[in-house]
Motif scaffolding. Structure first.
Motif, short mmCIF file in Angstrom:
data_model
loop_
_atom_site.label_atom_id
_atom_site.label_comp_id
_atom_site.label_asym_id
_atom_site.label_seq_id
_atom_site.Cartn_x
_atom_site.Cartn_y
_atom_site.Cartn_z
N HIS A 21 -58.38 49.17 -111.69
CA HIS A 21 -58.24 50.22 -112.70
C HIS A 21 -57.33 51.34 -112.21
N HIS A 22 -57.15 51.42 -110.90
CA HIS A 22 -56.29 52.45 -110.31
C HIS A 22 -54.87 51.93 -110.08
N GLY A 23 -54.65 50.63 -110.37
CA GLY A 23 -53.32 50.04 -110.26
C GLY A 23 -52.97 49.46 -108.91
N HIS A 24 -53.93 49.41 -107.99
CA HIS A 24 -53.65 48.84 -106.67
C HIS A 24 -53.50 47.33 -106.76
N ASP A 38 -53.63 58.96 -102.64
CA ASP A 38 -53.10 57.92 -103.53
C ASP A 38 -54.08 56.75 -103.67
N LEU A 39 -55.08 56.72 -102.82
CA LEU A 39 -56.06 55.64 -102.83
C LEU A 39 -57.15 55.93 -103.85
N CYS A 40 -57.60 54.90 -104.54
CA CYS A 40 -58.69 55.04 -105.50
C CYS A 40 -59.84 55.81 -104.86
N PRO A 41 -60.37 56.83 -105.52
CA PRO A 41 -61.46 57.62 -104.93
C PRO A 41 -62.70 56.79 -104.58
N GLU A 69 -63.16 45.33 -92.64
CA GLU A 69 -62.92 44.98 -94.04
C GLU A 69 -64.06 45.53 -94.88
N PHE A 70 -63.72 45.97 -96.07
CA PHE A 70 -64.72 46.47 -97.01
C PHE A 70 -64.26 46.19 -98.42
N CYS A 71 -65.18 46.21 -99.35
CA CYS A 71 -64.88 45.97 -100.76
C CYS A 71 -65.01 47.25 -101.56
N CYS A 72 -64.19 47.35 -102.59
CA CYS A 72 -64.36 48.46 -103.52
C CYS A 72 -65.66 48.21 -104.29
N PRO A 73 -66.29 49.27 -104.77
CA PRO A 73 -67.58 49.10 -105.44
C PRO A 73 -67.51 48.69 -106.90
N ASP A 74 -66.32 48.47 -107.43
CA ASP A 74 -66.19 48.09 -108.84
C ASP A 74 -66.40 46.58 -108.96
N VAL A 75 -67.51 46.17 -109.54
CA VAL A 75 -67.90 44.76 -109.62
C VAL A 75 -66.92 43.91 -110.42
N VAL A 77 -63.66 44.30 -110.32
CA VAL A 77 -62.41 44.22 -109.58
C VAL A 77 -62.61 43.58 -108.20
N ILE A 78 -63.51 44.12 -107.43
CA ILE A 78 -63.84 43.69 -106.06
C ILE A 78 -62.57 43.52 -105.20
N ASN A 79 -61.84 44.60 -105.03
CA ASN A 79 -60.72 44.60 -104.09
C ASN A 79 -61.27 44.57 -102.68
N VAL A 80 -60.65 43.77 -101.81
CA VAL A 80 -61.03 43.72 -100.40
C VAL A 80 -59.95 44.45 -99.61
N PHE A 81 -60.35 45.51 -98.95
CA PHE A 81 -59.43 46.33 -98.16
C PHE A 81 -59.65 46.06 -96.68
#
Length: 90
Positions: A21-24, A38-41, A69-75, A77-81
């Motif tokens: 949703h943040h465009g990453h 610039d990173l999603c909050p 490694e960690f995941c974004c909390p948006d179920v 999307v689940i981006n892995v950073f």
């Protein structure tokens, strides 16, 4: 007292069915000290404890030294950073 090591955050992959949703996008990279705004909050909030541990010499169980490694909390999307300590001189 030595300077804090630099930290790089990279969006490694996406596991969820919807785009960020943040465009990453996978492959995007940020310098934590100069580009964290610039990173999603939500991702930044999850990243901070890992960054703090790595930056001050700790390790994350089951992870490579200097990495986490960690995941974004948006179920949806689940981006892995991936967070990495940047070697000096790089």
């Amino acid at each position: 007292m030595s300077a804090r090591p630099k930290v790089r955050i990279t969006l490694d992959r996406r596991l969820g069915p919807k785009p960020c949703h943040h465009g990453h996008k996978p492959g995007d990279t940020w310098d934590f000290d100069t580009q964290r705004g610039d990173l999603c909050p939500m991702a930044a909030h999850v990243a901070f404890p890992y960054i703090d541990i790595l930056r001050y010499g700790g390790a994350i169980p089951g992870q490579q030294p200097g990495c986490a490694e960690f995941c974004c909390p948006d179920v949806d999307v689940i981006n892995v950073f991936k967070v990495q300590i940047v070697p000096k001189g790089e």
